[in-house]
Motif scaffolding. Sequence first.
Motif, PDB file in Angstrom:
ATOM      1  N   TRP A  61       4.797  52.692  49.522  1.00  0.00           N
ATOM      2  CA  TRP A  61       3.635  53.498  49.137  1.00  0.00           C
ATOM      3  C   TRP A  61       3.108  54.281  50.338  1.00  0.00           C
ATOM      4  O   TRP A  61       2.775  55.462  50.216  1.00  0.00           O
ATOM      5  CB  TRP A  61       2.545  52.579  48.577  1.00  0.00           C
ATOM      6  CG  TRP A  61       1.406  53.314  47.969  1.00  0.00           C
ATOM      7  CD1 TRP A  61       0.167  53.497  48.519  1.00  0.00           C
ATOM      8  CD2 TRP A  61       1.378  53.983  46.704  1.00  0.00           C
ATOM      9  NE1 TRP A  61      -0.625  54.230  47.678  1.00  0.00           N
ATOM     10  CE2 TRP A  61       0.096  54.532  46.549  1.00  0.00           C
ATOM     11  CE3 TRP A  61       2.314  54.157  45.685  1.00  0.00           C
ATOM     12  CZ2 TRP A  61      -0.284  55.248  45.413  1.00  0.00           C
ATOM     13  CZ3 TRP A  61       1.936  54.866  44.558  1.00  0.00           C
ATOM     14  CH2 TRP A  61       0.654  55.407  44.429  1.00  0.00           C
ATOM     15  N   LYS A  95      -3.528  57.824  43.714  1.00  0.00           N
ATOM     16  CA  LYS A  95      -2.426  57.514  42.800  1.00  0.00           C
ATOM     17  C   LYS A  95      -1.914  58.771  42.110  1.00  0.00           C
ATOM     18  O   LYS A  95      -0.705  58.975  41.994  1.00  0.00           O
ATOM     19  CB  LYS A  95      -2.861  56.471  41.771  1.00  0.00           C
ATOM     20  CG  LYS A  95      -3.016  55.097  42.372  1.00  0.00           C
ATOM     21  CD  LYS A  95      -3.492  54.104  41.333  1.00  0.00           C
ATOM     22  CE  LYS A  95      -3.670  52.731  41.972  1.00  0.00           C
ATOM     23  NZ  LYS A  95      -4.074  51.712  41.007  1.00  0.00           N
ATOM     24  N   ASN A 103       1.846  60.325  42.649  1.00  0.00           N
ATOM     25  CA  ASN A 103       2.716  60.535  41.484  1.00  0.00           C
ATOM     26  C   ASN A 103       3.052  62.011  41.295  1.00  0.00           C
ATOM     27  O   ASN A 103       4.158  62.349  40.868  1.00  0.00           O
ATOM     28  CB  ASN A 103       2.070  59.941  40.238  1.00  0.00           C
ATOM     29  CG  ASN A 103       2.070  58.431  40.268  1.00  0.00           C
ATOM     30  OD1 ASN A 103       3.044  57.812  40.675  1.00  0.00           O
ATOM     31  ND2 ASN A 103       0.973  57.825  39.859  1.00  0.00           N
ATOM     32  N   LYS A 125       7.678  55.756  35.460  1.00  0.00           N
ATOM     33  CA  LYS A 125       6.704  54.805  35.992  1.00  0.00           C
ATOM     34  C   LYS A 125       6.546  53.707  34.947  1.00  0.00           C
ATOM     35  O   LYS A 125       6.103  53.952  33.833  1.00  0.00           O
ATOM     36  CB  LYS A 125       5.357  55.472  36.255  1.00  0.00           C
ATOM     37  CG  LYS A 125       4.314  54.500  36.779  1.00  0.00           C
ATOM     38  CD  LYS A 125       3.033  55.214  37.122  1.00  0.00           C
ATOM     39  CE  LYS A 125       2.029  54.232  37.696  1.00  0.00           C
ATOM     40  NZ  LYS A 125       0.834  54.934  38.175  1.00  0.00           N
ATOM     41  N   TYR A 178       4.519  50.456  34.050  1.00  0.00           N
ATOM     42  CA  TYR A 178       3.241  49.894  34.475  1.00  0.00           C
ATOM     43  C   TYR A 178       2.647  49.068  33.347  1.00  0.00           C
ATOM     44  O   TYR A 178       2.748  49.457  32.181  1.00  0.00           O
ATOM     45  CB  TYR A 178       2.298  51.041  34.864  1.00  0.00           C
ATOM     46  CG  TYR A 178       1.205  50.645  35.805  1.00  0.00           C
ATOM     47  CD1 TYR A 178       1.470  50.360  37.129  1.00  0.00           C
ATOM     48  CD2 TYR A 178      -0.111  50.549  35.356  1.00  0.00           C
ATOM     49  CE1 TYR A 178       0.454  49.993  38.008  1.00  0.00           C
ATOM     50  CE2 TYR A 178      -1.131  50.188  36.216  1.00  0.00           C
ATOM     51  CZ  TYR A 178      -0.842  49.909  37.539  1.00  0.00           C
ATOM     52  OH  TYR A 178      -1.842  49.541  38.401  1.00  0.00           O
ATOM     53  N   SER A 197      -0.210  48.686  32.073  1.00  0.00           N
ATOM     54  CA  SER A 197      -1.491  49.135  31.549  1.00  0.00           C
ATOM     55  C   SER A 197      -1.305  50.529  30.955  1.00  0.00           C
ATOM     56  O   SER A 197      -0.289  51.184  31.193  1.00  0.00           O
ATOM     57  CB  SER A 197      -2.511  49.178  32.686  1.00  0.00           C
ATOM     58  OG  SER A 197      -3.757  49.610  32.214  1.00  0.00           O
ATOM     59  N   GLN A 215      -1.890  54.522  30.539  1.00  0.00           N
ATOM     60  CA  GLN A 215      -2.024  55.600  31.520  1.00  0.00           C
ATOM     61  C   GLN A 215      -3.490  56.016  31.595  1.00  0.00           C
ATOM     62  O   GLN A 215      -4.187  56.081  30.581  1.00  0.00           O
ATOM     63  CB  GLN A 215      -1.147  56.778  31.104  1.00  0.00           C
ATOM     64  CG  GLN A 215      -1.033  57.847  32.145  1.00  0.00           C
ATOM     65  CD  GLN A 215      -0.015  58.903  31.758  1.00  0.00           C
ATOM     66  OE1 GLN A 215       0.107  59.236  30.594  1.00  0.00           O
ATOM     67  NE2 GLN A 215       0.704  59.429  32.727  1.00  0.00           N
ATOM     68  N   GLN A 275       6.895  62.845  35.677  1.00  0.00           N
ATOM     69  CA  GLN A 275       6.803  61.383  35.644  1.00  0.00           C
ATOM     70  C   GLN A 275       6.715  60.963  34.177  1.00  0.00           C
ATOM     71  O   GLN A 275       5.873  61.444  33.441  1.00  0.00           O
ATOM     72  CB  GLN A 275       5.554  60.897  36.367  1.00  0.00           C
ATOM     73  CG  GLN A 275       5.368  59.391  36.256  1.00  0.00           C
ATOM     74  CD  GLN A 275       4.024  58.959  36.764  1.00  0.00           C
ATOM     75  OE1 GLN A 275       3.019  59.071  36.080  1.00  0.00           O
ATOM     76  NE2 GLN A 275       4.007  58.480  37.982  1.00  0.00           N
ATOM     77  N   TYR A 310       5.801  58.065  31.800  1.00  0.00           N
ATOM     78  CA  TYR A 310       5.008  56.843  31.875  1.00  0.00           C
ATOM     79  C   TYR A 310       5.399  55.903  30.751  1.00  0.00           C
ATOM     80  O   TYR A 310       5.420  56.289  29.590  1.00  0.00           O
ATOM     81  CB  TYR A 310       3.519  57.190  31.770  1.00  0.00           C
ATOM     82  CG  TYR A 310       2.607  56.044  32.092  1.00  0.00           C
ATOM     83  CD1 TYR A 310       2.110  55.876  33.368  1.00  0.00           C
ATOM     84  CD2 TYR A 310       2.243  55.124  31.128  1.00  0.00           C
ATOM     85  CE1 TYR A 310       1.275  54.828  33.689  1.00  0.00           C
ATOM     86  CE2 TYR A 310       1.400  54.058  31.440  1.00  0.00           C
ATOM     87  CZ  TYR A 310       0.915  53.926  32.712  1.00  0.00           C
ATOM     88  OH  TYR A 310       0.096  52.877  33.018  1.00  0.00           O
ATOM     89  N   LYS A 328       4.394  52.060  29.351  1.00  0.00           N
ATOM     90  CA  LYS A 328       3.556  50.862  29.472  1.00  0.00           C
ATOM     91  C   LYS A 328       4.413  49.632  29.230  1.00  0.00           C
ATOM     92  O   LYS A 328       5.077  49.495  28.198  1.00  0.00           O
ATOM     93  CB  LYS A 328       2.426  50.913  28.453  1.00  0.00           C
ATOM     94  CG  LYS A 328       1.533  49.701  28.541  1.00  0.00           C
ATOM     95  CD  LYS A 328       0.447  49.726  27.498  1.00  0.00           C
ATOM     96  CE  LYS A 328      -0.338  48.415  27.569  1.00  0.00           C
ATOM     97  NZ  LYS A 328      -1.338  48.336  26.524  1.00  0.00           N
TER      98      LYS A 328
END
Length: 142
Positions: free
Chosen positions: A27, A92, A96, A107, A109, A111, A113, A134, A136, A138
């Motif tokens: 990161w 963030k 991204n 991505k 993740y 949770s 977006q 990107q 996304y 979940k």
Amino acid sequence: MQIRAIGFKRNKKIFDKVGVQAKFIRWNQWIEGDETQYIHAQLKQLMETDVKFKDAVFHDVKNYVERQIHKGKVFATRQEAYKKATDCILEKIAVNTCMGRRFEHIKLYPSTQNKSSKLILSGKINAPYGLHRQHYVKLTER
């Protein structure tokens, strides 16, 4: 497809099971880069000039602070909490966005977006280019 993953070492067994070739990128490599810092500054400026974006960021900030407090994080003041959370949300998005400028990526993740990223992706505001590359996803437990 190659996936570049933050947290790769921690999740290496998962990537090995699904046969995904991945490259670990820290990161700090992203946040210390000039391009990411420039995007971060653009996002701060966008908050000052676009009420929709500002409202979306504050929505995300409120949720972030509530999660941190629930986890036991202590802030000196509410103002400090909101300032740190705003910087975190914008960082963030900046990272991204920078990643998206360099390569298309996924991505994963656990949770949903955040609202500010969704607003940028909607095309309804004039935000820095790159986040649309990107994808996304979940993650959910079974």
